[in-house]
Write an enzyme that holds these catalytic residues in place. Sequence first.
Site, PDB file in Angstrom:
ATOM      1  N   ASP A  67      43.168  41.324  26.929  1.00 36.79           N
ATOM      2  CA  ASP A  67      43.017  40.696  25.617  1.00 36.79           C
ATOM      3  C   ASP A  67      42.413  39.307  25.708  1.00 36.79           C
ATOM      4  O   ASP A  67      42.254  38.740  26.788  1.00 36.79           O
ATOM      5  CB  ASP A  67      44.372  40.643  24.897  1.00 36.79           C
ATOM      6  N   ASN A 136      59.428  41.297  22.182  1.00 38.35           N
ATOM      7  CA  ASN A 136      59.495  42.257  21.082  1.00 38.35           C
ATOM      8  C   ASN A 136      58.909  43.616  21.464  1.00 38.35           C
ATOM      9  O   ASN A 136      58.714  44.477  20.620  1.00 38.35           O
ATOM     10  CB  ASN A 136      58.785  41.716  19.838  1.00 38.35           C
ATOM     11  N   HIS A 138      55.882  44.094  22.917  1.00 35.27           N
ATOM     12  CA  HIS A 138      54.427  44.247  22.885  1.00 35.27           C
ATOM     13  C   HIS A 138      53.871  44.409  24.296  1.00 35.27           C
ATOM     14  O   HIS A 138      54.406  43.873  25.264  1.00 35.27           O
ATOM     15  CB  HIS A 138      53.738  43.101  22.126  1.00 35.27           C
ATOM     16  N   GLU A 143      51.355  44.514  18.878  1.00 33.25           N
ATOM     17  CA  GLU A 143      52.639  44.129  18.309  1.00 33.25           C
ATOM     18  C   GLU A 143      53.376  45.341  17.731  1.00 33.25           C
ATOM     19  O   GLU A 143      52.785  46.409  17.539  1.00 33.25           O
ATOM     20  CB  GLU A 143      52.424  43.077  17.214  1.00 33.25           C
TER      21      GLU A 143
END
Length: 240
Positions: A67, A136, A138, A143
């Site tokens: 990314d 979380n 990811h 996400e």
Amino acid sequence: MKLIEVKDYAEMSQKAAAYIIEKVRQNPRMNLGLATGGTPIGTYQALIKDHQKNGTTYQNITTFNLDEYIGLSGSHPNSYRYFMNENLFSQIDIEKANTHIPHGDADDLAAECARYEQLISGHGGIDLQILGIGSNGHIGFNEPGTSFDSTTHIVDLASSTIEANARFFERIEDVPTKAITMGISSIMKSKEILLLVSGESKKQALDQLLNGEITEHFPASVLKKHPNVTIIADKIAVSV
């Protein structure tokens, strides 16, 4: 999934580096998927030391990063291109032309996503993808709620992700709110995945990955569907 429990971050980093080095020596022309953030830095430092001491070569290795922040050029100190150049590429013998990261400052971001996806497939896919996991769940910047069918795409970063990455910026207001990321489908096409997990802050995420259900609300859970995943996690992250 295979879980390797190690003592601490330092051992995780050494074990991960040894794993990567063995794969590189077995296949000197492999396609290696790389990650950024705090977790893999120790691994990259170990790869550099091995290269300097033992001469492991990366001249014919091709890399693809997961990314990049949208709005940052590759020369920006907080871009992932800059991060990779500083923390790995400039200190091993890899050809810079063989290191690929999405262009976060592309004029046409949709076209950039399509280009990057095609670039990976055009090289025959990723042989070994290095991953971290967000608190979380990811993976990459995918996400919670991201489709398991997603390819390289634009994402709005969750507030928890922005807060976690704020330590790399002078102010939280400076953290980009969008990124380009390989999609979950893109990641799952990798022939092999190596997931690195360290620290108290990742304990709950690892527990949910190992013991929870497969759901798009927890993106990393999709890794249970992959035939070849190795997790290297330190004792603190594994303990519940």
